[in-house]
Design a protein around this motif. Sequence first.
Motif, PDB file in Angstrom:
ATOM      1  N   PRO A  15       0.829  -1.214   0.000  1.00 45.78           N
ATOM      2  CA  PRO A  15       0.000   0.000   0.000  1.00 45.78           C
ATOM      3  C   PRO A  15       0.859   1.259   0.000  1.00 45.78           C
ATOM      4  N   ARG A  16       0.228   2.378  -0.150  1.00 42.74           N
ATOM      5  CA  ARG A  16       0.900   3.650   0.103  1.00 42.74           C
ATOM      6  C   ARG A  16       1.155   3.765   1.611  1.00 42.74           C
ATOM      7  N   GLY A  17       2.069   4.655   1.955  1.00 47.04           N
ATOM      8  CA  GLY A  17       2.246   4.996   3.362  1.00 47.04           C
ATOM      9  C   GLY A  17       3.119   4.055   4.170  1.00 47.04           C
ATOM     10  N   LEU A  18       3.821   3.105   3.523  1.00 46.52           N
ATOM     11  CA  LEU A  18       4.716   2.223   4.270  1.00 46.52           C
ATOM     12  C   LEU A  18       5.987   2.974   4.645  1.00 46.52           C
ATOM     13  N   GLU A  19       6.391   2.844   5.892  1.00 45.75           N
ATOM     14  CA  GLU A  19       7.637   3.458   6.344  1.00 45.75           C
ATOM     15  C   GLU A  19       8.796   2.522   5.980  1.00 45.75           C
ATOM     16  N   ARG A  20       9.741   3.030   5.208  1.00 48.33           N
ATOM     17  CA  ARG A  20      10.847   2.199   4.703  1.00 48.33           C
ATOM     18  C   ARG A  20      12.181   2.765   5.183  1.00 48.33           C
ATOM     19  N   ASN A  21      13.198   1.898   5.150  1.00 44.01           N
ATOM     20  CA  ASN A  21      14.567   2.374   5.358  1.00 44.01           C
ATOM     21  C   ASN A  21      15.510   1.545   4.504  1.00 44.01           C
TER      22      ASN A  21
END
Length: 307
Positions: A15-21
């Motif tokens: 989905p949109r809005g996933l927190e990534r690093n």
Amino acid sequence: MDWKTEIPANLWIFPRGLERNGAVGSKSITWTSKYGSVIASAWDIATADGINEKGLVTNVLWLAESTYPEFDSVGSNNGLSIAAWAQYLLDNFATVNEAVAALAKEEFVIVSSTIPGTDRFTTLHLSISDKMGDNAIFEYIEGKLVIHHNKSYQVMTNSPIFEKQLAINTYWEGIPGTIMLPGTNRAADRFVRASYYINAIPKTDNTRVAVASVLSVIRNCSVPFGITSKDEPNISSTRWRSVADQKNMVYYFETVLTPNVFWVDLNSIDFNKLSITKMLVVDDNNTYNGNVADSFVESLPFKFAGL
């Protein structure tokens, strides 16, 4: 996707809005996914292939000549794991122009390491395309980013580097493809065959015919199942194939151990409402047919391999 051993590939809806690093420690870049996407994972540790809701498509392939910039986990450079390279583009950009402009700034470096469980260092290059028919290829040669950006760049295989592939293909363009084409499993020969056939097949607005035609070109360039190369795993058996129809927003997929092509119609996914990650298990040779968008099940996002 070719490799000497099985590459378990599952399909994911993000989905949109996933927190990534960036998965490389304290110097990892961070971002929040702007666009939802449908992707094929490799070993559920990397995004290998996919399409986002805006029609941007990414694909990674092995390139033995790749060398990446030096990365110091406590130095001045920020980093992004090579496992998340393709996903970073899907999450953040709608067009090739946007992606090229951003990556050309080199605000971070790509960080690679060995494939988990092996001693083989990961060396990849990446291609992208969009709904307007624009294309770009990113390679790291001698530690420097090289970007090839042109609508005419419709084919990417493995070695040699893209600049040399173009030179080889120019030679073969002087020989009519109906008379002779190179036929080995070597990436340079497959590049020539794909370049010829992708322009030889009929241009049509019949989606069924168009998808079948493109798949036939990919199959012509595939490596027969069961063939392995110890020193060049990238010219071993073809494990799976995908086709992204960016006009109609449909992602087609097949593995060599399943008897048919199935697909994900992105029009069936409401990214405005989607808030969870979903997965379709493919790596146990499940059989699917038709649009499988409703067959995905809720799952935690996989973690990108990194340092």
